[in-house]
Design a protein around this motif. Sequence first.
Motif, PDB file in Angstrom:
ATOM      1  N   GLY A 192      38.773  37.500  39.971  1.00  0.00           N
ATOM      2  CA  GLY A 192      39.054  36.246  39.273  1.00  0.00           C
ATOM      3  C   GLY A 192      38.644  35.006  40.028  1.00  0.00           C
ATOM      4  O   GLY A 192      38.977  33.887  39.630  1.00  0.00           O
ATOM      5  N   ARG A 232      40.404  41.551  33.153  1.00  0.00           N
ATOM      6  CA  ARG A 232      41.032  41.278  34.448  1.00  0.00           C
ATOM      7  C   ARG A 232      42.318  42.069  34.593  1.00  0.00           C
ATOM      8  O   ARG A 232      42.622  42.604  35.666  1.00  0.00           O
ATOM      9  N   TYR A 288      36.992  43.924  34.798  1.00  0.00           N
ATOM     10  CA  TYR A 288      36.298  42.625  34.828  1.00  0.00           C
ATOM     11  C   TYR A 288      35.270  42.563  35.959  1.00  0.00           C
ATOM     12  O   TYR A 288      35.491  43.057  37.069  1.00  0.00           O
TER      13      TYR A 288
END
Length: 263
Positions: free
Chosen positions: A210, A245, A250
């Motif tokens: 992230g 995520r 992801y």
Amino acid sequence: MANTSGFMDHWVNIDLERLERYEKMYQWSSASEGFYAPADITEGKVVADFGCGPGHAAIEFAKRVGPSGHVHALDINAEFASRATDRAQQAGLGERITVHLLRDSRLPLPDDSLDRIVARNTIIYVEDPVITYREFHRVLRTGGIAHAIEGDWSLTVVEPVPTALWREVVEAASWAWPRPEMGRKLYGIVRRAGFHNVSLQVVTIPDTEGRLNGMIQSVAQYARESGNIDGGKLDSILETIQRARDDGSYLAISPQFLVTATK
């Protein structure tokens, strides 16, 4: 950086939500370490951070140059300049960092006054990159280094968003970037500006945690503001990314072109 119409207004006038997002995006990280390494910022150097944002990198540079060096932090946004000034004072580095609010394309620095000038994801926004680099050449001493880090939006990837769909988002957001493919063009720009000793690296640090979320959110906001993509479609894309995520599937990639030029 004289033209403040259109996309430049986007940087001169930044709303609070974007300011807070940039605070997170511009923090120093292990990725920053690698991106700036070719600039070789060491003790005693006089350094300029062109497009300093809220000042996170300038603080790191000031620590590296030590009391015998100096850092000039430059930006066109008044709130960024204010935050950089406050951050320098809070870090006890106020005497080592001078913050400049830029008003036009000429840098407020004398000829042959810098050892290093760096810019990260900033050249993409200037009115004329060749003129900007000629200014870099003017303020650098012989042997000084101009080092820039720039992305190339057509090369970004966000999985599991389908390639065509992500390209649609990037295309809708492109009003915010006068030159979305700056990364690949930067080497030629630097050469045309009069630098002859120029090196190039392309660095990709895959994001599975992230780290690039701020980038994704910014692109989505720009796309939404354009009115050229359905808001519901954007929401669905962001939800897909969030689910990825959450479940660990992801992946985001944003190649960075590192161009290092010596005067």
